[in-house]
Design a protein around this motif. Sequence first.
Motif, PDB file in Angstrom:
ATOM      1  N   LYS A 197       0.809  -1.236   0.000  1.00  0.00           N
ATOM      2  CA  LYS A 197       0.000   0.000   0.000  1.00  0.00           C
ATOM      3  C   LYS A 197       0.835   1.276   0.000  1.00  0.00           C
ATOM      4  O   LYS A 197       0.318   2.359  -0.274  1.00  0.00           O
ATOM      5  CB  LYS A 197      -0.903   0.050   1.233  1.00  0.00           C
ATOM      6  N   THR A 229       0.609   3.884  -2.625  1.00  0.00           N
ATOM      7  CA  THR A 229      -0.567   4.742  -2.777  1.00  0.00           C
ATOM      8  C   THR A 229      -0.533   5.972  -1.866  1.00  0.00           C
ATOM      9  O   THR A 229      -1.459   6.769  -1.880  1.00  0.00           O
ATOM     10  CB  THR A 229      -1.853   3.958  -2.436  1.00  0.00           C
ATOM     11  N   ASN A 275     -11.580  -0.809   2.669  1.00  0.00           N
ATOM     12  CA  ASN A 275     -10.919  -2.056   2.297  1.00  0.00           C
ATOM     13  C   ASN A 275     -11.564  -3.248   2.969  1.00  0.00           C
ATOM     14  O   ASN A 275     -12.270  -3.107   3.955  1.00  0.00           O
ATOM     15  CB  ASN A 275      -9.461  -1.989   2.769  1.00  0.00           C
TER      16      ASN A 275
END
Length: 303
Positions: free
Chosen positions: A44, A47, A241
């Motif tokens: 992640k 991002t 998520n």
Amino acid sequence: MSTPSLDADVLVVGAGPAGVAAALMATSLNMKVLVVESASVGGKLQTIGALENVSGNWTTGPQLAEALTTDLARLEEAGRCSLVRSRAVRVKGHSDRAEVLLANAQVLTAQAVVVGTGVAAMTPSDTDWISAAPSLSTPPLWRATPEQIGPRTYVLGGDRPLGTWLRAHPQSSVTLHVLAPAADDYKLAEVSGDDRVRVVPVSHVAISQALHGTDFIVEVENRGGERSTYVATAVLSNLGNRPAALEGLAVDQDGYCPPDIQHPRVFIAGDLRSGRFQRITTAQGSGAEAALAYYYSTALERV
Ligand SMILES: Cc1cc2nc3c(=O)[nH]c(=O)nc-3n(C[C@H](O)[C@H](O)[C@H](O)COP(=O)(O)OP(=O)(O)OC[C@H]3O[C@@H](n4cnc5c(N)ncnc54)[C@H](O)[C@@H]3O)c2cc1C
């Protein structure tokens, strides 16, 4: 210390902050490690446009991801770790080994496995408050540049990347129209002081492609039951998520994989543990701790 018949001492699934920390700790204890990663090292981190809560003077996620890539490359060069570019589909603990099945049907074996697959972005079809054709494209907010956001861009959901996006683009004066269910209210409180955010409290949203052109028709029912229709030039997802649990792991009612209910050879690290501790430093700490937990659980067998 590796057993010749096994592929490694420790298999690590996922090369995000948790998985890389597990690999670093395990190799520092002289264990042979295989890391299975289906996308990019860093997970992640790729991002995160603005980073302010990780020690080491990292200001963006990609900077830290590059450092983790260098860490793994260094371990590979030293012959202590190998990176397997593949998707893991199942984990199984046995009395004498742990196994990971890969998407290409290969089975990897080791004394233990650390799973740090994190969480995966939800799409409209994962929610119960959005109706949209599965083929409808709603790209993630975090990837959008200010230039791609127009006055008729709508954002689905008020998850935390909204705050990250605003911090990453402090000079941008775009307005983000955020369609948010009640469940997101507590997250939106974090950006309530930013007047670039216009929250539209909703109970249901239906999105369809306009008959002509590239616009979208967005039909909103607000929390009082009133309906409105907007024409949007783009609809972006910011829905949060769901845990990326592999088959074979024990899951709780939310789909997370608490470490204490797994097979003794299966260790869980990072975001996959719970919705509560989803931060880079907790992922790193839990990755290192997972490797140590295995090491000390077997220490007596080695003397
Ligand atoms: C937009 C955004 C902003 C954020 N901002 C911050 C911040 O400012 N500060 C902060 O502390 N945290 C932030 N976070 C949270 C932070 O990114 C996570 O807590 C952290 O990355 C979790 O690390 P992890 O290793 O558990 O999982 P991840 O980083 O999600 O890594 C999981 C890895 O596993 C791989 N994987 C998944 N499934 C499989 C499979 N089946 N087979 C093989 N590999 C697989 C993935 O490709 C990925 O590389 C943010 C998150 C997002 C989305």
